[in-house]
Design an enzyme around this catalytic site. Sequence first.
Site, PDB file in Angstrom:
ATOM      1  N   ASN A 100       0.829  -1.195   0.000  1.00 41.18           N
ATOM      2  CA  ASN A 100       0.000   0.000   0.000  1.00 41.18           C
ATOM      3  C   ASN A 100       0.864   1.246   0.000  1.00 41.18           C
ATOM      4  O   ASN A 100       1.991   1.233   0.506  1.00 41.18           O
ATOM      5  CB  ASN A 100      -0.885   0.059   1.259  1.00 41.18           C
ATOM      6  CG  ASN A 100      -1.837  -1.110   1.371  1.00 41.18           C
ATOM      7  OD1 ASN A 100      -2.485  -1.485   0.404  1.00 41.18           O
ATOM      8  ND2 ASN A 100      -1.924  -1.693   2.559  1.00 41.18           N
ATOM      9  N   ASP A 113       1.184   4.600   1.839  1.00 39.89           N
ATOM     10  CA  ASP A 113       0.734   5.112   3.137  1.00 39.89           C
ATOM     11  C   ASP A 113       0.601   6.632   3.105  1.00 39.89           C
ATOM     12  O   ASP A 113       1.556   7.340   2.745  1.00 39.89           O
ATOM     13  CB  ASP A 113       1.728   4.738   4.237  1.00 39.89           C
ATOM     14  CG  ASP A 113       1.699   3.265   4.604  1.00 39.89           C
ATOM     15  OD1 ASP A 113       0.790   2.553   4.142  1.00 39.89           O
ATOM     16  OD2 ASP A 113       2.593   2.834   5.359  1.00 39.89           O
ATOM     17  N   ASN A 160      -0.930 -10.685  17.551  1.00 38.49           N
ATOM     18  CA  ASN A 160      -0.870  -9.815  18.725  1.00 38.49           C
ATOM     19  C   ASN A 160      -1.978 -10.217  19.693  1.00 38.49           C
ATOM     20  O   ASN A 160      -2.696 -11.206  19.466  1.00 38.49           O
ATOM     21  CB  ASN A 160      -0.928  -8.335  18.320  1.00 38.49           C
ATOM     22  CG  ASN A 160      -2.235  -7.954  17.653  1.00 38.49           C
ATOM     23  OD1 ASN A 160      -3.255  -8.643  17.771  1.00 38.49           O
ATOM     24  ND2 ASN A 160      -2.226  -6.827  16.948  1.00 38.49           N
ATOM     25  N   ASP A 181       5.336  -5.499  11.745  1.00 40.39           N
ATOM     26  CA  ASP A 181       5.903  -5.992  10.483  1.00 40.39           C
ATOM     27  C   ASP A 181       7.422  -6.087  10.581  1.00 40.39           C
ATOM     28  O   ASP A 181       8.032  -7.013  10.033  1.00 40.39           O
ATOM     29  CB  ASP A 181       5.504  -5.071   9.333  1.00 40.39           C
ATOM     30  CG  ASP A 181       4.005  -5.022   9.118  1.00 40.39           C
ATOM     31  OD1 ASP A 181       3.329  -6.030   9.415  1.00 40.39           O
ATOM     32  OD2 ASP A 181       3.497  -3.989   8.652  1.00 40.39           O
TER      33      ASP A 181
END
Length: 308
Positions: free
Chosen positions: A13, A15, A186, A253
């Site tokens: 993407n 950003d 997470n 990431d």
Amino acid sequence: MTRVDVVVVGSVNRDYVCRVPVLPAPGETVLGGEASVGSGGKGGNQAVAASLLGARTALVARVGRDDDGRALAADLAKAWIDTTEMVATQARTGMAFVMVDAAGENSIVVAPGANELLEARTTGRAVRALIAPPGVLVTQAEIPVAAFDAAIRAAGEVGCRAVVNLAPYRPVDAEVLALCDPLVVNETEASGLLGREVRGVDQARAAALELATRCRSAVVTVGAAGAVLGCGAVVEHVSADPVEVVDTTGAGDAFTGALAAVLSAGYGLAEAVRIGVRAGTYAVGRPGAQASFADATTLGLGPLHERG
């Protein structure tokens, strides 16, 4: 195709980031500050993180034939990433709209665009062509379910580890989950998988141990507290050093990409998690996603691989 150490199947993407004093509540308008544009997407970020540690890395992804797509390709090439399988399409390039508050916390909305065109047939073929043991697959849940599943199954077929970052959370077929080595989640994503709240190190320990019965190994990240790994009956907490948080965007990431690079060099999971935690901690102390990632020298490591 040339074999690589790490193949990432995932999203890319452009950003669009704005810093704000506080993240807006529903219906609230907040006057922002500095705005910037950069390269992101979980797939792109994790590929950069792996490549910076010296892993020969290829990215399987989709972009648009537009300025954003060309900018992403240029940034990935600078990071030594093989983008042969990052194909330009008629759809617009994916975009992420990111707000970062004064404490470094973020709120992100993603418009997937071309990422939704990634096909199972493509991902399976690419994985089988690009890696062999001890190569590592990395994938995330920002791509279509069929492409995600096919990539993981293909890694299993060729005997390679599948590092699967289930972000954002979505249900996963039990057979696919069983191939994850490790599954990286997470606290929120672990909560979704287990159907109960997972918060803090103690609950993450229990979650990692339980998830490790459903997959080959599991890692639960716990923010500033580091990460917990589960493998068989073994569970271990790897703490993080204190750091002044500037921007948490891309920290997960950075962790996942570094972990995959270390695994591809033949290290064990515990050492990979330790280095991944260091990479994630470094990233939160700097603004941006890929721009905040550490290389091997910064982390005090020798190159994990010699580039061919």
